[in-house]
Design an enzyme around this catalytic site. Structure first.
Site, mmCIF file in Angstrom:
data_model
loop_
_atom_site.group_PDB
_atom_site.id
_atom_site.type_symbol
_atom_site.label_atom_id
_atom_site.label_comp_id
_atom_site.label_asym_id
_atom_site.label_seq_id
_atom_site.Cartn_x
_atom_site.Cartn_y
_atom_site.Cartn_z
ATOM 1 N N ARG A 104 47.332 12.099 -48.956
ATOM 2 C CA ARG A 104 47.082 11.355 -50.209
ATOM 3 C C ARG A 104 45.975 12.101 -50.943
ATOM 4 N NH1 ARG A 104 46.541 5.003 -51.585
ATOM 5 N NH2 ARG A 104 48.773 5.308 -51.400
ATOM 6 N N ASP A 219 52.269 -1.522 -62.648
ATOM 7 C CA ASP A 219 51.239 -1.015 -61.745
ATOM 8 C C ASP A 219 49.899 -1.185 -62.462
ATOM 9 O OD1 ASP A 219 49.887 0.353 -59.724
ATOM 10 O OD2 ASP A 219 50.598 2.335 -60.299
ATOM 11 N N CYS A 259 53.688 -2.256 -56.669
ATOM 12 C CA CYS A 259 53.360 -1.476 -55.464
ATOM 13 C C CYS A 259 52.098 -1.977 -54.779
ATOM 14 C CB CYS A 259 53.242 0.002 -55.810
ATOM 15 S SG CYS A 259 51.871 0.398 -56.914
HETATM 16 N N1 NVA Z 1 48.872 4.191 -59.714
HETATM 17 C C1 NVA Z 1 48.058 3.743 -58.614
HETATM 18 C C2 NVA Z 1 48.910 3.444 -57.410
HETATM 19 C C3 NVA Z 1 48.169 2.922 -56.216
HETATM 20 C C4 NVA Z 1 49.067 2.678 -55.027
HETATM 21 C C5 NVA Z 1 46.988 4.774 -58.304
HETATM 22 O O1 NVA Z 1 47.308 5.973 -58.306
HETATM 23 O O2 NVA Z 1 45.836 4.393 -58.076
HETATM 24 N N1 CP Z 2 50.977 0.832 -52.718
HETATM 25 C C1 CP Z 2 50.123 1.611 -52.021
HETATM 26 O O1 CP Z 2 50.317 2.835 -51.883
HETATM 27 O O2 CP Z 2 49.073 0.946 -51.481
HETATM 28 P P1 CP Z 2 47.777 1.581 -50.826
HETATM 29 O O3 CP Z 2 46.989 2.247 -51.926
HETATM 30 O O4 CP Z 2 47.049 0.413 -50.231
HETATM 31 O O5 CP Z 2 48.191 2.588 -49.780
#
Ligand code: NVA
Ligand code: CP
Length: 306
Positions: A104, A219, A259
């Site tokens: 991530r 989102d 999400c």
């Molecule tokens: N668009 C959000 C999704 C989190 C799961 C982000 O990148 O913070």
């Molecule tokens: N939806 C999602 O990816 O959640 P987290 O940021 O908690 O992993």
């Protein structure tokens, strides 16, 4: 390097993606029935998190354990990655000890660079550009509840962010129409939009976007890494809140997905997740099942005994 990676939905064929969803539904059923299934015994997943996470970390970690393997959480704060060890060098070393790596990150190029030097599969656990694992869970949730999504209409309301970009890829791979309602200047990735052609329509009015839609999703207005823009975004995105009334304009059998994490009172009304059309909790659980299907697909099973 020859390993198979999952950095984007485009790394799989539509048939492979449908197979993953079918398998996720089977694995969910196995777990419900308490059946032990451990094809990844002795396999180890490394998980590099440059950003916070609840669902992604839990679903990968629990998923690996349930499949008989293990997962190791790696924070850049505690590894040499955070002190400037080159990504390629880290990939060579990490992939010599691990069986798969989930990352991530901020820049999507971190994933492509790591993958270019990795001997084992690399999985995108969210980048600034894409969140493909989330879309596996979203597609699973829709298909479980409403059947095939092919030919259906999906409305994305709000920011043209990493989730929205991944919905564009999903529109291409799962064959549905996508309408994106976003403020000017907050459109999804221009190249993706171009590649999607008529499959994706940008409309400014949320009501026009949801009219007759079978799936509505949104989102957060401020994604991780954009915290400094939060106040400005709050003002700009105010007309894009998803409410029960907005969902009333969609198809009567519409489902709403988010999400998570959600900001009640911002991108969704205070009561939206309590509406029977909202399936965000099922969707969150499906992260576990969908990613177990993905891990089973990507990770080589255990060695033979000596
Ligand atoms: N668009 C959000 C999704 C989190 C799961 C982000 O990148 O913070
Ligand atoms: N939806 C999602 O990816 O959640 P987290 O940021 O908690 O992993």
């Amino acid at each position: 390097m020859s390993a198979r990676h999952f950095l984007s939905l485009m790394d799989c064929t539509p048939q492979e993606l449908s197979g993953l969803i079918r398998r996720a539904i089977e694995l969910k059923d196995l777990r419900r029935r308490g059946v032990l299934f451990e094809p990844l015994k002795n396999r180890v997943l490394g998980m590099i998190f440059e950003k916070a996470s609840t669902r992604t970390r839990l679903s990968f970690e629990a998923g690996m354990i349930q499949l008989g393997g293990q997962a190791i959480f790696l924070s850049p704060r505690d590894t040499q990655l955070g002190r400037g060890e080159p990504i390629g060098d880290s990939a060579i070393v990490m992939s010599s000890m691990l069986d798969a790596v989930m990352i991530r990150t901020y820049a999507h190029s971190t994933l492509t660079e790591f993958a270019a030097h990795s001997r084992v599969p690399v999985i995108n656990g969210l980048s600034d550009d894409l969140h493909p694992c989330q879309l596996l869970a979203d597609m699973q949730t829709f298909i479980e509840q409403r059947g095939s999504i092919q030919g259906k209409t999906v409305a994305w309301i709000g920011d043209g962010n990493n989730m929205c970009n991944t919905y564009i890829e999903a529109a291409l791979q799962f064959d549905f129409q996508l309408r994106v309602a976003c403020p000017e200047g907050y459109e999804p990735n221009a190249e993706l939009l171009k590649a999607a052609g008529e499959r994706v329509q940008i409309v400014r009015d949320p009501l026009a976007a949801v009219a007759g839609a079978h799936l509505v999703s949104t989102d957060v207005w401020t994604s991780m890494g954009q915290e400094e823009e939060a106040a400005e975004r709050l003002k700009l995105f105010a007309p894009y809140q998803v409410t029960r009334t907005l969902l009333d304009a969609a198809d009567p059998a519409v489902i709403f997905l988010h999400c998570l994490p959600a900001h009640r009172g911002e991108e969704i009304s205070m009561d939206l997740l309590d509406d029977p059309r909202a399936q965000a909790w099922e969707q969150a659980e499906n992260r576990l099942h969908a990613q177990k299907a993905l891990l089973e697909f990507l990770v080589e099973p255990a060695y033979h005994h000596a």
